[in-house]
Structures are given as C-alpha cells and as structure tokens.
Write a protein that holds these residues in place. Structure first.
Motif, PDB file in Angstrom:
ATOM      1  N   ARG A  26     -12.915   7.578  10.061  1.00  0.00           N
ATOM      2  CA  ARG A  26     -12.472   6.649   9.009  1.00  0.00           C
ATOM      3  C   ARG A  26     -11.440   5.676   9.559  1.00  0.00           C
ATOM      4  O   ARG A  26     -10.357   5.468   8.989  1.00  0.00           O
ATOM      5  CB  ARG A  26     -11.912   7.411   7.797  1.00  0.00           C
ATOM      6  N   SER A  27     -11.804   5.073  10.683  1.00  0.00           N
ATOM      7  CA  SER A  27     -10.909   4.122  11.333  1.00  0.00           C
ATOM      8  C   SER A  27     -11.737   3.223  12.232  1.00  0.00           C
ATOM      9  O   SER A  27     -12.948   3.403  12.387  1.00  0.00           O
ATOM     10  CB  SER A  27      -9.837   4.857  12.135  1.00  0.00           C
ATOM     11  N   ASP A 113      -3.468   4.767   9.294  1.00  0.00           N
ATOM     12  CA  ASP A 113      -4.569   5.275   8.475  1.00  0.00           C
ATOM     13  C   ASP A 113      -4.877   6.739   8.803  1.00  0.00           C
ATOM     14  O   ASP A 113      -6.016   7.183   8.715  1.00  0.00           O
ATOM     15  CB  ASP A 113      -5.819   4.407   8.633  1.00  0.00           C
ATOM     16  N   ASN A 116      -6.086   9.293   5.563  1.00  0.00           N
ATOM     17  CA  ASN A 116      -7.087   8.728   4.664  1.00  0.00           C
ATOM     18  C   ASN A 116      -8.314   9.624   4.479  1.00  0.00           C
ATOM     19  O   ASN A 116      -9.328   9.193   3.922  1.00  0.00           O
ATOM     20  CB  ASN A 116      -7.531   7.347   5.155  1.00  0.00           C
ATOM     21  N   GLY A 152     -10.581   2.287   7.312  1.00  0.00           N
ATOM     22  CA  GLY A 152      -9.902   3.329   6.546  1.00  0.00           C
ATOM     23  C   GLY A 152      -8.675   2.857   5.815  1.00  0.00           C
ATOM     24  O   GLY A 152      -7.823   3.666   5.428  1.00  0.00           O
ATOM     25  N   LEU A 154      -6.034   1.528   3.023  1.00  0.00           N
ATOM     26  CA  LEU A 154      -5.741   1.820   1.626  1.00  0.00           C
ATOM     27  C   LEU A 154      -4.635   0.878   1.142  1.00  0.00           C
ATOM     28  O   LEU A 154      -3.871   0.352   1.942  1.00  0.00           O
ATOM     29  CB  LEU A 154      -5.268   3.270   1.460  1.00  0.00           C
ATOM     30  N   LYS A 159      -9.038   0.451  -2.560  1.00  0.00           N
ATOM     31  CA  LYS A 159      -9.375   0.616  -1.154  1.00  0.00           C
ATOM     32  C   LYS A 159      -9.103  -0.691  -0.414  1.00  0.00           C
ATOM     33  O   LYS A 159      -9.414  -1.780  -0.909  1.00  0.00           O
ATOM     34  CB  LYS A 159     -10.850   1.009  -1.024  1.00  0.00           C
ATOM     35  N   ASN A 182      -3.643  -2.967   4.420  1.00  0.00           N
ATOM     36  CA  ASN A 182      -3.355  -1.536   4.293  1.00  0.00           C
ATOM     37  C   ASN A 182      -1.963  -1.401   3.662  1.00  0.00           C
ATOM     38  O   ASN A 182      -1.113  -0.655   4.120  1.00  0.00           O
ATOM     39  CB  ASN A 182      -3.395  -0.891   5.686  1.00  0.00           C
ATOM     40  N   LYS A 225       2.920   5.271  -1.175  1.00  0.00           N
ATOM     41  CA  LYS A 225       2.796   5.804   0.176  1.00  0.00           C
ATOM     42  C   LYS A 225       4.190   6.168   0.678  1.00  0.00           C
ATOM     43  O   LYS A 225       5.201   5.721   0.141  1.00  0.00           O
ATOM     44  CB  LYS A 225       2.174   4.767   1.116  1.00  0.00           C
ATOM     45  N   GLU A 229       3.558   4.613   6.306  1.00  0.00           N
ATOM     46  CA  GLU A 229       2.130   4.790   6.057  1.00  0.00           C
ATOM     47  C   GLU A 229       1.425   3.500   5.673  1.00  0.00           C
ATOM     48  O   GLU A 229       0.238   3.526   5.361  1.00  0.00           O
ATOM     49  CB  GLU A 229       1.922   5.821   4.937  1.00  0.00           C
ATOM     50  N   ASP A 319     -14.037   8.782  -0.128  1.00  0.00           N
ATOM     51  CA  ASP A 319     -13.008   7.788  -0.382  1.00  0.00           C
ATOM     52  C   ASP A 319     -11.882   8.362  -1.240  1.00  0.00           C
ATOM     53  O   ASP A 319     -12.138   9.108  -2.201  1.00  0.00           O
ATOM     54  CB  ASP A 319     -13.601   6.579  -1.119  1.00  0.00           C
TER      55      ASP A 319
END
Length: 327
Positions: A26-27, A113, A116, A152, A154, A159, A182, A225, A229, A319
């Motif tokens: 997820r990156s 990320d 995630n 990834g 957020l 998203k 992000n 977060k 992050e 997700d």
C-alpha cells in the motif's frame, strides 16, 4: 489561464512522470524527470519534513541542475527510492560527469504511510525497486489518484492520492503541479464534499460542486493523525527560464496553493514541502511582471492538483478511509 491539453505537469514540454506501486505494501513512488538536467529550488513549511539532497538546491550552492525528483511513500524508508532512480539514471548515462564516473543528482521527499494497513514486514527495503520501476515507466501520460507515491495516502477524512494539473498563461508560459496529498487537514469544507480549492477549479475538473459556505470561522479542528504521520509534498514546474533563486521564490509562492486546498495546512505534524523546477525553454516575457504572475499561477495550479488527487482516488480492499467518489 486555462488547463493544458493533458491537465498534467507534463504539459510543460520535456517533462515526464513515472509511477510505481505495490498494492500489498500500500505504497509507491513517483518520479519526475526531463530530457536534460533542470534547475530546481524548494521551500518547506511543514514541521516534520523528510528529504534527501535538498540543501544543494539553495541558491548559494554549487549544483546548478538536477536529473530527477522523487516523491515517495514509506517515511524514512522511502528515501531509498532515490537510490533506485539514481542507479537507473546512471545506467542510462545520465548524471554529473566527474572523470569516468557519472553521478545523478536526485533530490526527494517522502510521506508517512506506514500505518495505512499495508504489509510493512519486509526483509529488504522495497523502495529502491519502486523508484527504479517508476523511472522506467516515465512518460507524458500517467495516472492520478491511488497511484505512485499516492497509493497509500490518507487525509483527515478522505482517501488521499496523487494529483496533477496545469495552466497555460496568456503570455505563452506553462505551469504545472504534481502533488502527493497525505495531509493532516481536510480537503473538503465541513461535512460537505465541496473542495476548499473550488474557487480555482477550471472546467469542472474535480466535480464542479463549488464552495457555497458560509463555514464556521471559529472552527478548531482536532488532528486525526499523530505527530509525523502526515505530509503533502509537491512539485511545481514551468518552462519559463528561472534560476535557483527565482525557483525558490516560486516554491514559496506555491505553498499558498496548499493553504487554499487543505485546512489546516503547514501544521507541526505535517512535512509540507514544494519543489519548483524550470526547463528554461522560454525567456521571461517580462522580467518584472512574469515572476509575479507565475507565483499566482503556481499557487492556483497546486490547489487544483490537490483536489484532483482526492477526486481521482479509487477504492481498494482494506481501505481505511472512503474515496471521495463514493462519499
């Protein structure tokens, strides 16, 4: 001001962008490069940046051009994506010539990320390979949303993702932006789906919902977060001939676009950073007025790119946040 034919940073002639992603991780990584080395400046306004080789971009430093820029996920691990890009460029014969050796100059920046939901239990750092794969994929057309370094990403509510936009000015200069969103802050107003960037939207490029308001002026958001992050990292580009000092000022002006599109932005928990690059293809139509116009155009284009990244994000199994398209 109107969008370029692709509405991507690659509307600046000569620029190419490549993405690589790992869905299990997820990156991913994203690379920007040009046919020849390009001038570059940068500006940091977030409190938690993660960078490589940015000090050499200062106007008083020796290096006059860079071979590529890397945006990556992976927090500090993701800086290794620059190694993969450097290896690939050297194999292509690119880099600063020192005797028989070529040394590619590849600054980069990362987003966090690591929390995630992806598989981060690797034996060997995956980011050098992602960087090299992104370099190999570089072209004029590339995907937005859940791609490359935005795979990834957020935000406060939706998203995140990879965004891009361009603008063609009346004097013939082109400006483009590329961004990984992000952020700690929100890209939409209140509980609505309206983008904060709506006042600068062109041709309904991220839904055409406008920004109706009014919204509470005294709203005091709580962070969703933790420290370190979040981050939004971006590149703005132009074909106007600017030196490193001019590009440093352009990167500074472009940060206004981040503040227009993300509320709040530039927090102590974000590592917000903007690179600014020039291919140098066109002389400044007006040495006094053009830089003024470029700063405004870069800010507007970056705000649009941020919204487009969220607008384009696509759902994938596991997700942790909804996509704007499904909201």
């Amino acid at each position: 001001m109107r969008p370029g034919p692709r509405n991507l940073i690659t509307d600046v002639p000569g620029l190419r962008v490549g993405n690589a992603r790992d869905d299990a991780l997820r990156s991913g990584a994203t690379v920007l490069l040009c046919e020849t080395p390009f001038a570059c400046g940068f500006n940091v306004m977030g409190g938690a940046p993660g960078t490589r080789e940015t000090e050499l971009l200062a106007p008083d430093k020796l290096v006059g051009g860079v071979d590529a820029l890397v945006l990556s996920g992976g927090s500090a691990f993701g800086l290794a994506a620059c190694d993969g890009v450097s290896d690939g460029l050297r194999a292509m014969g690119r880099g600063f010539q020192i005797g028989p050796v070529r040394v590619p100059i590849v600054p980069g920046a990362i987003v966090f990320d690591l929390l995630n939901g992806g598989d981060k239990d690797w034996d060997a750092n995956p980011y050098p390979a992602l960087g090299r794969a992104a370099l190999a994929a570089a072209g004029a057309d590339f995907a937005l949303g859940s791609e490359g370094a935005g795979t990834g990403a957020l935000t406060h509510r939706w998203k995140g993702g990879l965004g891009s936009a361009s603008a063609m000015l009346e004097d013939g200069i082109t400006v483009g932006a590329l961004v990984v969103v992000n952020a700690l802050g929100s890209v939409t107003a209140g509980e609505t789906r309206q983008f904060w960037a709506a006042p600068w939207e062109l041709a309904g490029e991220f839904g055409g919902l406008g920004l109706s308001g009014p919204y509470p002026a005294g709203d005091e958001p709580n962070p969703a977060k933790r420290l370190g992050e979040a981050t939004t990292i971006a590149i703005v580009a132009t074909d106007a001939a600017l030196d490193k000092a001019g590009l440093t000022r352009l990167a500074t002006a472009a940060q206004d676009g981040m503040a227009r599109a993300i509320v709040p932005s530039h927090t102590p928990f974000d590592g917000d950073l903007v690179f600014a690059v020039s291919t140098g293809a066109k002389p400044l139509p007006d040495p006094a007025l053009t830089p003024f116009r470029l700063g405004h155009a870069a800010a507007c284009t970056l705000a649009r790119a941020i919204a487009r990244g969220i607008h384009a994000a696509s759902p994938r199994p596991g997700d942790l946040q909804p996509c704007w398209r499904e909201g």
